[in-house]
Design an enzyme around this catalytic site. Structure first.
Site, mmCIF file in Angstrom:
data_model
loop_
_atom_site.group_PDB
_atom_site.id
_atom_site.type_symbol
_atom_site.label_atom_id
_atom_site.label_comp_id
_atom_site.label_asym_id
_atom_site.label_seq_id
_atom_site.Cartn_x
_atom_site.Cartn_y
_atom_site.Cartn_z
ATOM 1 N N HIS A 83 0.822 -1.207 0.000
ATOM 2 C CA HIS A 83 0.000 0.000 0.000
ATOM 3 C C HIS A 83 0.858 1.260 0.000
ATOM 4 C CE1 HIS A 83 -3.848 -2.145 1.577
ATOM 5 N NE2 HIS A 83 -3.439 -2.592 0.417
ATOM 6 N N GLU A 85 0.814 4.047 1.703
ATOM 7 C CA GLU A 85 1.283 4.563 2.986
ATOM 8 C C GLU A 85 2.379 3.677 3.575
ATOM 9 O OE1 GLU A 85 -2.928 2.859 3.663
ATOM 10 O OE2 GLU A 85 -1.711 3.649 2.030
ATOM 11 N N CYS A 111 -6.193 0.960 5.267
ATOM 12 C CA CYS A 111 -6.706 -0.320 5.744
ATOM 13 C C CYS A 111 -6.249 -0.508 7.193
ATOM 14 C CB CYS A 111 -6.196 -1.467 4.862
ATOM 15 S SG CYS A 111 -4.455 -1.865 5.105
ATOM 16 N N CYS A 114 -2.360 -0.990 7.609
ATOM 17 C CA CYS A 114 -1.649 0.283 7.448
ATOM 18 C C CYS A 114 -1.980 1.248 8.591
ATOM 19 C CB CYS A 114 -1.957 0.908 6.096
ATOM 20 S SG CYS A 114 -1.178 -0.023 4.727
#
Length: 183
Positions: A83, A85, A111, A114
């Site tokens: 992802h 981030e 999510c 994360c």
């Protein structure tokens, strides 16, 4: 006398940079971008894409997870993408840069995995553009509650039409063309 120049707000500026980072995404499902900011300076950026050396779904023209029939419930066990981030945190760590006390601007709400990374890394605020909506509303609610429990500041920011126009003018024109006559 030069005319007044409209500048974007800091929020709009950093969100626009996150959106530009998303343009590098290799995910066919949801392109996402992130920038981590400390003292109004970008210290790291990321987009969702495969690990270095691993095939990109965008290059293959297929979502790997979907191509093997992996269910939504266990999708992160089979998704190739890191992802945005998580990539931004990892790249900062790789360069020896602390993100503690930073603000992350993201094109999508994080999510749960994360979310935990952001809290543990010391990010103090999440600014996102698009809410994450999964097929499991209870799970989505849990993620938001976890951020509240962690005392994480969370805000949604979207670019308004004037800000989009400012950015569009810079993208669509020669950016550093002279505005004033030389003396």
């Amino acid at each position: 006398m030069p005319k007044k120049i409209n500048r974007p707000s800091w929020d709009a500026y950093f969100m626009a940079l996150a959106k530009l980072a998303a343009s590098r995404s290799t995910c066919l499902s949801r392109p996402a971008g992130a920038v981590i900011v400390l003292d109004k300076q970008v210290i790291s950026s990321g987009y969702n894409g495969s690990m270095p050396g691993v095939a990109h779904c965008s290059d293959e023209g297929r979502c790997y997870r979907r191509s093997i029939g992996a269910a939504d419930a266990g999708k992160y066990d089979f998704c190739r993408s890191i992802h945005a981030e998580a990539n931004a945190i990892a790249l900062a760590a790789k360069k020896g840069m602390s993100v503690n006390g930073g603000i992350i601007y993201m094109t999508m709400f994080p999510c749960y995995i994360c979310t935990k990374l952001l809290v543990r890394a010391g990010i103090q605020e999440i600014v996102y553009e698009f809410g994450y909506e999964s097929k499991n509303a209870e799970r989505d609610r849990h993620w938001k509650e976890a951020l509240g429990d962690a005392k994480m500041k969370v805000r949604q920011v979207t670019l308004n039409d004037e800000e989009k126009k400012i950015f569009s003018n810079f993208i669509n024109k020669t950016t550093s063309e002279r505005r004033l006559e030389s003396v």
